[in-house]
Write a protein that holds these residues in place. Structure first.
Motif, PDB file in Angstrom:
ATOM      1  N   MET B  15       0.841  -1.196   0.000  1.00 20.95           N
ATOM      2  CA  MET B  15       0.000   0.000   0.000  1.00 20.95           C
ATOM      3  C   MET B  15       0.877   1.248   0.000  1.00 20.95           C
ATOM      4  SD  MET B  15      -2.763  -1.107   2.863  1.00 20.95           S
ATOM      5  CE  MET B  15      -2.760  -2.750   3.517  1.00 20.95           C
ATOM      6  N   ILE B  16       1.942   1.232   0.819  1.00 24.78           N
ATOM      7  CA  ILE B  16       2.849   2.387   0.848  1.00 24.78           C
ATOM      8  C   ILE B  16       3.479   2.575  -0.527  1.00 24.78           C
ATOM      9  CG2 ILE B  16       4.961   3.331   1.867  1.00 24.78           C
ATOM     10  CD1 ILE B  16       4.318   1.693   4.386  1.00 24.78           C
ATOM     11  N   GLY B  17       3.929   1.466  -1.119  1.00 24.00           N
ATOM     12  CA  GLY B  17       4.612   1.544  -2.405  1.00 24.00           C
ATOM     13  C   GLY B  17       3.713   2.107  -3.493  1.00 24.00           C
ATOM     14  N   LEU B  18       2.465   1.623  -3.555  1.00 21.27           N
ATOM     15  CA  LEU B  18       1.540   2.131  -4.581  1.00 21.27           C
ATOM     16  C   LEU B  18       1.339   3.632  -4.416  1.00 21.27           C
ATOM     17  CD1 LEU B  18      -1.346  -0.484  -4.901  1.00 21.27           C
ATOM     18  CD2 LEU B  18       0.493   0.010  -6.508  1.00 21.27           C
ATOM     19  N   GLY B  19       1.188   4.055  -3.160  1.00 23.80           N
ATOM     20  CA  GLY B  19       1.026   5.487  -2.916  1.00 23.80           C
ATOM     21  C   GLY B  19       2.287   6.245  -3.285  1.00 23.80           C
ATOM     22  N   ALA B  20       3.442   5.657  -2.964  1.00 18.81           N
ATOM     23  CA  ALA B  20       4.708   6.366  -3.181  1.00 18.81           C
ATOM     24  C   ALA B  20       4.997   6.557  -4.660  1.00 18.81           C
ATOM     25  CB  ALA B  20       5.849   5.619  -2.500  1.00 18.81           C
ATOM     26  N   ILE B  21       4.454   5.678  -5.522  1.00 15.65           N
ATOM     27  CA  ILE B  21       4.666   5.879  -6.964  1.00 15.65           C
ATOM     28  C   ILE B  21       4.124   7.246  -7.362  1.00 15.65           C
ATOM     29  CG2 ILE B  21       3.990   5.115  -9.273  1.00 15.65           C
ATOM     30  CD1 ILE B  21       3.966   2.271  -8.268  1.00 15.65           C
ATOM     31  N   GLY B  22       2.924   7.558  -6.878  1.00 15.60           N
ATOM     32  CA  GLY B  22       2.339   8.856  -7.207  1.00 15.60           C
ATOM     33  C   GLY B  22       3.166   9.997  -6.646  1.00 15.60           C
ATOM     34  N   VAL B  23       3.642   9.844  -5.406  1.00 13.26           N
ATOM     35  CA  VAL B  23       4.443  10.905  -4.786  1.00 13.26           C
ATOM     36  C   VAL B  23       5.711  11.151  -5.592  1.00 13.26           C
ATOM     37  CG1 VAL B  23       5.809  11.518  -2.766  1.00 13.26           C
ATOM     38  CG2 VAL B  23       3.560  10.495  -2.466  1.00 13.26           C
ATOM     39  N   THR B  24       6.362  10.055  -5.978  1.00 17.40           N
ATOM     40  CA  THR B  24       7.642  10.194  -6.656  1.00 17.40           C
ATOM     41  C   THR B  24       7.444  10.763  -8.065  1.00 17.40           C
ATOM     42  OG1 THR B  24       9.789   9.094  -6.621  1.00 17.40           O
ATOM     43  CG2 THR B  24       8.064   7.969  -7.829  1.00 17.40           C
ATOM     44  N   LEU B  25       6.360  10.366  -8.748  1.00 14.44           N
ATOM     45  CA  LEU B  25       6.090  10.922 -10.089  1.00 14.44           C
ATOM     46  C   LEU B  25       5.764  12.404  -9.996  1.00 14.44           C
ATOM     47  CD1 LEU B  25       3.933   8.277 -11.992  1.00 14.44           C
ATOM     48  CD2 LEU B  25       6.295   8.936 -12.416  1.00 14.44           C
ATOM     49  N   ALA B  36      -1.087  16.695  -0.434  1.00 13.69           N
ATOM     50  CA  ALA B  36      -2.477  16.257  -0.572  1.00 13.69           C
ATOM     51  C   ALA B  36      -2.567  14.848  -1.157  1.00 13.69           C
ATOM     52  CB  ALA B  36      -3.253  17.241  -1.438  1.00 13.69           C
ATOM     53  N   HIS B  37      -1.410  14.219  -1.395  1.00 14.48           N
ATOM     54  CA  HIS B  37      -1.477  12.904  -2.041  1.00 14.48           C
ATOM     55  C   HIS B  37      -2.203  11.875  -1.179  1.00 14.48           C
ATOM     56  CE1 HIS B  37      -0.271  10.276  -5.295  1.00 14.48           C
ATOM     57  NE2 HIS B  37      -0.048   9.346  -4.398  1.00 14.48           N
ATOM     58  N   GLY B  38      -1.950  11.913   0.126  1.00 14.56           N
ATOM     59  CA  GLY B  38      -2.646  10.997   1.022  1.00 14.56           C
ATOM     60  C   GLY B  38      -4.153  11.204   0.982  1.00 14.56           C
ATOM     61  N   ASP B  39      -4.557  12.437   0.756  1.00  7.31           N
ATOM     62  CA  ASP B  39      -5.987  12.713   0.747  1.00  7.31           C
ATOM     63  C   ASP B  39      -6.641  12.244  -0.542  1.00  7.31           C
ATOM     64  OD1 ASP B  39      -6.059  14.177   3.348  1.00  7.31           O
ATOM     65  OD2 ASP B  39      -4.535  15.290   2.272  1.00  7.31           O
ATOM     66  N   GLY B 218      -5.696   3.208  -1.465  1.00  4.68           N
ATOM     67  CA  GLY B 218      -6.767   3.523  -0.516  1.00  4.68           C
ATOM     68  C   GLY B 218      -7.787   2.387  -0.433  1.00  4.68           C
ATOM     69  N   ILE B 219      -8.126   1.811  -1.582  1.00  2.00           N
ATOM     70  CA  ILE B 219      -9.075   0.689  -1.581  1.00  2.00           C
ATOM     71  C   ILE B 219      -8.481  -0.498  -0.810  1.00  2.00           C
ATOM     72  CG2 ILE B 219     -10.287  -0.962  -3.041  1.00  2.00           C
ATOM     73  CD1 ILE B 219     -10.325   1.215  -5.225  1.00  2.00           C
ATOM     74  N   MET B 220      -7.173  -0.731  -1.014  1.00  6.82           N
ATOM     75  CA  MET B 220      -6.534  -1.837  -0.288  1.00  6.82           C
ATOM     76  C   MET B 220      -6.631  -1.619   1.217  1.00  6.82           C
ATOM     77  SD  MET B 220      -3.115  -2.666  -2.487  1.00  6.82           S
ATOM     78  CE  MET B 220      -2.521  -3.890  -1.336  1.00  6.82           C
ATOM     79  N   VAL B 221      -6.317  -0.399   1.633  1.00  9.54           N
ATOM     80  CA  VAL B 221      -6.426  -0.107   3.068  1.00  9.54           C
ATOM     81  C   VAL B 221      -7.866  -0.330   3.516  1.00  9.54           C
ATOM     82  CG1 VAL B 221      -6.170   1.670   4.847  1.00  9.54           C
ATOM     83  CG2 VAL B 221      -4.541   1.562   2.960  1.00  9.54           C
ATOM     84  N   GLY B 222      -8.808   0.102   2.685  1.00  7.74           N
ATOM     85  CA  GLY B 222     -10.212  -0.037   3.031  1.00  7.74           C
ATOM     86  C   GLY B 222     -10.644  -1.489   3.157  1.00  7.74           C
ATOM     87  N   LEU B 230      -8.903  10.187   7.949  1.00  2.00           N
ATOM     88  CA  LEU B 230      -7.493  10.430   8.265  1.00  2.00           C
ATOM     89  C   LEU B 230      -6.563   9.377   7.678  1.00  2.00           C
ATOM     90  CD1 LEU B 230      -7.525  11.660  11.972  1.00  2.00           C
ATOM     91  CD2 LEU B 230      -7.237  12.983   9.884  1.00  2.00           C
ATOM     92  N   MET B 231      -7.130   8.377   6.962  1.00  2.09           N
ATOM     93  CA  MET B 231      -6.284   7.269   6.497  1.00  2.09           C
ATOM     94  C   MET B 231      -5.138   7.756   5.600  1.00  2.09           C
ATOM     95  SD  MET B 231      -9.116   5.611   3.914  1.00  2.09           S
ATOM     96  CE  MET B 231      -8.215   4.378   3.038  1.00  2.09           C
ATOM     97  N   GLY B 232      -5.418   8.779   4.807  1.00  2.78           N
ATOM     98  CA  GLY B 232      -4.392   9.279   3.907  1.00  2.78           C
ATOM     99  C   GLY B 232      -3.304  10.026   4.652  1.00  2.78           C
ATOM    100  N   LEU B 233      -3.715  10.821   5.630  1.00  3.07           N
ATOM    101  CA  LEU B 233      -2.743  11.582   6.414  1.00  3.07           C
ATOM    102  C   LEU B 233      -1.778  10.627   7.119  1.00  3.07           C
ATOM    103  CD1 LEU B 233      -2.000  14.466   7.445  1.00  3.07           C
ATOM    104  CD2 LEU B 233      -3.311  13.908   9.483  1.00  3.07           C
TER     105      LEU B 233
END
Lengths: 310, 302, 241
Positions: B15-25, B36-39, B218-222, B230-233
C-alpha cells in the motif's frame, strides 16, 4: 461586563500566544524562506519541556523538578531550538521540499512521544498541575486574566522587538539576501546553510517559548492540544497577516483567531448537537480554502509589506 | 518469534509503495512534494465506497468471488473510483496547482498542497464523519501457509493486484511513448518542449496515474483495515519516506522502498510495540537524508 | 531559390522592456547553410532561441515557407518543421540512445517510428552501436551527434543549432561540421550559431554578423572570412581563430 472583560483578556492572551508562534514562523518563512509544517511539534516540545521542568515531583513520571517558571521557559526555548537545529542540519543542504517533509515527520513523532512515552509525558492524559503565574489571585478572574495578558503581551512585545531588531541587523540582511537569490545561497554553501540553520533554530525556539507560555497559562497540557490543525491555523495567521511582516504576524493571529473562535461559537449556537462535529470539520475546510485563495490572489497578505513576496 | 510480520509487512508495504509511486512521479515531473497525495488516497477509498453502495442499491447484493470478501461490484467500483480520483486530481491542478506553477516558486505549491490537503480531509469528515466505515463486514478466515504465517484470501488477491499494477506501471514507463515522454520531461523540461513533447499532456498523465494508484492503495487499506478520513494523512509520512528512500523519480525504487518501510513497520510492531509504528518511517527518512539523500536508485541532483 | 526561413525585424527578450534581440532580420534559402556570428552578448543565442519559441517574442515575425510561426509554443515548432539543437543539455541522459530518438519521434505516425530510427542509425553508425546505452554515458561528440539525429528524425525543413562545436575537441568539431555538410547535401536548410567562426564559415554558404541584437553585416561565407574589417571587429583576432 466583568465576564466580558475577563473573557476579552483570556481571548487576547490566547491570540497573542498564537502571535508568538506566528512570529517564530515569520522568522523561518517570512525572513528566511524555510517551510515548516511541523509547527505543532515544536510548540509541543516547548510546552512539555517547561512542564516537566517546573511541575512538582510526581510518583509515576520522570521529571517534576519543581524549578521556577523562568527556567522552564528557557528550557523550552533550548529544547525546541535544538530540535529545529537538528531538523535544519539534516535537510538544509538538500532541496526545500525535504525540510517540509521532515518537519511534518517531526510533528508526527512528537505526537507519538506525547501519547506513548507515558513515563515522561503522561501519555494521553498529559501533564497537569503546571504552575501558573499569579495562581494566588486565581479566584479573581478579571485580575488573574489581566495579569496573565500582561505577561503574554510582554513576551509578545519582547519577541516582536527582538525579531524586528534581528531582521534589520546584518544577520537579517544576509538571510533576506539568501532567500532572494537561491543561486547565491547555494554558491555560498556551508556558511549560507549555517545562517539558515540558525534562523530555523531561532524560529523553533520562539515556537517552543510560545508552547511554554501557553502551558503555564492553562496549567494543563495533553497531546490533543498539538494536532496538525494548529499548524494550519498558524500558517493561515501568517498568510493573512502577510509573510515578512512581524506586525502582520501578530495582527493576522488576532484576526484569524477571532474568526476561528467566532465561527466556532456561531456553529455551537446554531448547529444541532449531532452536526457539531461536521460543522467543526467545515471550519477547517474553510481555513484550507482560505489559505489556497490567499496564495492565489493575495500572496502578500492583508497587513504585509506592499511589495509581494512572489 | 513469529514470521507473520513478513506477510503483514509485505501487505502494508504494497500500500505504501503504490502510494509512493504517485508521490515520486509528482515530485519528478511536477517538481513539488504533494502533501495532498494521502488525501487523494482517502477520497479514492470513499469514492469507491459510494460506488459500491450505489451498485448494491441498483443491482442488489452480489455474491462474493470465491473466498474473497467482495464481488464484481467492487471491481467495477474500484475502476470507477480510480477514474473519479483522477478527475479530482485534474480539478485540483486546474483550480490551484497549475495557476501557481505558472508563477514559479515551487515551495508555494507545496504550501498550497498543504492547504488543499487540510480542506480535502476535513471535507471528508464533513461528508462521512470521522467514524470508520468498511466495504464489507464479512470476516475472513486466515489460512496457514507454513512457517507460522497465516494469510487471508483478500490479502493474496491484493498482493497479486499490487504486483500486476507495479509491473504494468514499469512497462508503461519503459515501453510506451507517454511513459518515455514522462521520463524525458522529468530529466529536462526545457529540452522536452524542444523535441515536441506536449507538457500539458504529461502533466495530465502524471496526475491521472498518481491519483489512480493512490485510489488503489486507498481501496486496499479499506478492504484490509478500514476507511477513515485520516487514512491518507497517516500514510503520508511513509509514502514520502518511500519516495525519498527509493530515489525521486524511480518507480521500482518507490515500490522497493515501500516494501522496506512496510516490513520495518511490521517488525517494529512485533518487537517494540504497535504504538511506535508511525515513528519508523521518520527514522528511515532521517537515516536516508543523512546517509544517502539521493536514495537507493536516485541520481544526484543536476 | 525558395526562401524557407524568413525572420523579419524580430524583437525578443526574457523580461519586458529588456530586449536582447533588437529587430534582427535574417533569412535562409532552401539547402543553404547560414552561419550567425558575432561577439559575446550580441544576442546570437537568444535570436535562434526566439525563433524556436524559447524566448518570448515582443515584435517582428518569423515565416517558415511563407507561413507565420512567430511565438508558436516551443513544443509545436517541430510540428511546423523547425528543429532546434540547444547548446548544452541537448539529450536526455537517463534515456538510452534509442529512447532519445523514439521520444523525439513522438510526433511522427506511430507505425513509421521504428523504421525512421533505423534510418537515423544508418546515418550515424556510431550511435547504432550504442543504441542500448544511456545517452549520458556517450562522449561529447557522440552526444552532439545524437542531438542532431534526434532533431533530424522528424524530417524538419530547417535545422537550427546553437554552437554545436562548444566544448568539443578539434577532432570532433571537424567531424560534427563534416556531418552537417553531408546533411545539407541531402537538401536540408541549416541555421547555425557559432563562436568557432573558422569551422562554421568553412561549411557555410552565407553568414550574418550580429551586433547588439541585430544583424550588422551579411555576405557570402568566403568573403566575410576574408574581409579584414569584419575579421578585426567581430570575429576576433584572425590568428586566434
Amino acid at each position: 461586563m466583568i465576564d466580558l472583560l475577563s473573557y476579552g483578556a483570556f481571548f487576547l492572551s490566547t491570540a497573542l500566544i498564537f502571535g508568538i508562534i506566528t512570529l517564530g514562523l515569520n522568522l523561518q518563512w517570512g525572513l528566511t524562506g524555510l517551510f515548516n509544517v511541523g509547527i505543532a511539534g515544536f510548540f509541543a516540545i516547548g510546552a512539555y519541556a517547561s512542564a516537566i521542568l517546573t511541575t512538582p515531583e510526581v510518583a509515576d513520571r520522570i521529571g517534576g523538578f519543581g524549578l521556577p517558571i523562568a527556567v522552564g521557559w528557557l528550557g523550552a526555548m533550548a529544547l525546541a531550538g535544538l530540535a529545529a537545529a537538528i531538523t535544519g542540519i539534516a535537510t538544509l543542504r538538500l532541496k526545500a521540499d525535504y525540510l517540509a517533509i521532515t518537519t511534518f515527520g517531526v510533528a508526527v513523532v512528537v505526537q507519538l512521544v506525547m501519547l506513548n512515552a507515558e513515563a515522561l509525558t503522561g501519555g494521553p492524559f498529559g501533564v497537569a498541575f503546571i504552575p501558573r503565574p499569579f495562581a494566588g489571585v486565581q479566584d479573581q478572574p478579571v485580575l488573574f486574566n489581566a495579569l496573565n495578558l500582561m505577561v503574554v503581551a510582554g513576551v509578545t512585545l519582547a519577541i516582536y522587538l527582538a525579531l524586528e531588531h534581528l531582521s534589520r541587523s546584518p544577520w537579517g540582511r544576509v538571510l533576506r539576501a539568501l532567500r532572494e537569490d537561491e543561486r547565491a545561497a547555494i554558491s555560498l554553501g556551508k556558511s549560507a546553510r549555517s545562517y539558515r540553520v540558525q534562523a530555523f533554530a531561532a524560529g523553533g525556539a520562539v515556537m517552543g517559548l510560545a508552547g511554554a507560555v501557553q502551558a503555564h497559562f492553562i496549567g494543563f497540557i495533553a497531546p490533543d492540544n498539538y494536532l496538525p490543525t494548529l499548524t494550519f491555523q498558524v500558517w493561515a495567521m501568517l498568510m493573512v497577516g502577510g509573510s515578512g511582516s512581524n506586525r502582520g504576524a501578530v495582527l493576522g493571529s488576532i484576526v484569524v483567531w477571532a474568526i476561528w473562535v467566532g465561527s466556532g461559537a456561531a456553529t455551537a449556537a446554531l448547529v444541532p448537537g449531532d452536526w457539531q462535529a461536521r460543522a467543526a470539520a467545515l471550519q477547517i475546510v474553510a481555513i484550507g480554502v482560505m489559505l489556497c485563495l490567499i496564495l492565489l490572489w493575495r500572496p502578500q497578505g492583508f497587513f504585509g509589506p506592499r511589495r509581494g513576496r512572489m | 518469534m513469529s514470521l507473520q510480520f513478513i506477510l503483514d509487512g509485505l501487505i502494508n508495504g504494497s500500500m505504501i509503495g503504490l502510494g509512493a509511486i504517485g508521490v515520486t512521479l509528482t515530485y519528478a515531473i511536477l517538481r513539488f512534494s504533494n502533501f495532498a497525495h494521502g488525501d487523494l488516497m482517502a477520497w479514492g477509498a470513499y469514492a469507491t465506497l459510494a460506488l459500491v453502495s450505489g451498485i448494491a442499491a441498483l443491482a442488489g447484493a452480489a455474491a462474493p468471488i470465491g473466498a474473497l470478501s467482495f464481488g464484481w461490484p467492487m471491481i467495477v467500483a474500484a475502476l470507477g473510483g480510480m477514474a473519479l480520483t483522477g478527475l479530482l486530481a485534474l480539478a485540483l491542478d486546474w483550480l490551484l496547482f497549475a495557476r501557481l506553477r505558472d508563477r514559479g516558486q515551487a515551495i508555494i505549491i507545496v504550501m498550497a498542497s498543504f492547504g488543499a490537503s487540510m480542506a480535502l480531509r476535513s471535507l471528508l469528515e464533513f461528508l462521512f464523519t470521522s467514524s470508520p466505515v468498511y466495504y464489507s463486514r464479512a470476516i475472513q478466515m486466515a489460512m496457514p501457509v507454513g512457517l507460522g504465517i497465516r494469510v487471508t484470501p483478500d490479502q493474496i488477491a491484493l498482493l497479486v493486484v499490487t504486483l500486476a499494477l507495479v509491473l504494468g506501471m514499469h512497462l508503461f514507463m519503459t515501453r510506451s511513448q507517454t511513459g518515455r515522454e514522462m521520463r524525458a520531461y522529468s530529466q529536462n523540461p526545457a529540452l522536452a518542449r524542444v523535441v515536441g513533447i506536449d507538457v500539458a499532456r504529461i502533466v495530465r498523465a502524471t496526475w491521472l496515474i498518481g491519483a489512480a494508484l493512490a485510489c488503489a492503495a486507498g481501496i486496499m487499506v479499506g478492504i484490509l483495515v478500514q476507511i477513515r478520513p485520516l487514512m491518507g494523512l497517516d500514510m503520508l509520512l511513509p509514502m514520502f519516506a518511500a519516495a525519498i528512500l527509493g530515489g525521486i523519480g524511480s518507480i521500482p525504487g518507490a515500490v522497493l522502498a515501500g516494501l522496506i518501510i512496510g516490513l520495518s513497520e511490521a517488525a517494529t510492531v512485533q518487537l517494540i510495540g504497535a504504538e511506535w509504528r508511525a515513528a519508523v518511517a521518520f527514522a528511515i527518512l532521517m537515516a536516508v537524508l543523512f546517509i544517502r539523500p539521493m536514495g537507493l536508485f536516485g541520481v544526484a541532483e543536476r | 531559390m525558395t526562401r524557407i526561413l524568413d525572420v523579419q525585424e524580430l524583437v525578443a527578450g526574457y523580461e519586458p522592456g529588456l530586449s536582447i534581440v533588437k529587430g534582427a532580420s535574417i533569412h535562409a534559402d532552401e539547402g543553404e547553410i547560414v552561419v550567425i556570428l558575432g561577439p559575446n552578448g550580441a544576442g546570437k543565442s537568444s535570436l535562434i532561441k526566439a525563433i524556436a519559441g524559447l524566448v518570448p517574442v515582443t515584435g517582428g515575425q518569423v515565416l517558415l515557407d511563407g507561413v507565420p510561426i512567430t511565438a508558436t509554443p516551443a513544443h509545436l515548432m517541430v510540428r511546423r518543421g523547425l528543429a532546434f539543437v540547444p547548446q548544452t543539455e541537448n539529450i536526455f541522459p537517463l534515456l538510452t540512445v534509442q529512447e532519445n530518438l523514439a521520444v523525439a519521434g513522438g510526433i511522427l505516425p506511430r507505425a513509421t517510428v521504428p523504421a525512421r530510427i533505423d534510418e537515423m542509425f544508418g546515418m550515424f553508425p556510431d550511435l547504432a552501436r550504442q543504441r542500448r546505452l544511456l545517452a549520458g554515458s556517450l562522449s561529447g561528440g557522440q552526444r552532439q551527434m545524437l542531438a542532431v539525429a534526434r532533431a533530424l528524425i522528424v524530417h524538419p525543413r530547417v535545422l537550427m543549432l546553437d554552437e554545436p562545436s562548444a566544448g568539443l575537441s578539434p577532432k570532433f568539431v571537424e567531424m560534427v561540421f563534416a556531418r552537417l555538410g553531408e546533411i545539407r547535401r541531402a537538401g536540408l536548410t541549416i541555421v547555425l550559431v557559432e563562436q568557432n567562426a573558422r569551422a562554421a564559415l568553412a561549411i557555410g554558404d552565407r553568414a550574418y554578423v550580429l551586433a547588439e541584437g541585430r544583424e550588422a553585416h551579411e555576405g557570402p561565407a568566403a568573403t566575410l572570412w576574408n574581409d579584414p574589417v569584419i575579421a578585426e571587429l567581430y570575429l576576433g583576432h584572425r590568428k586566434a581563430s
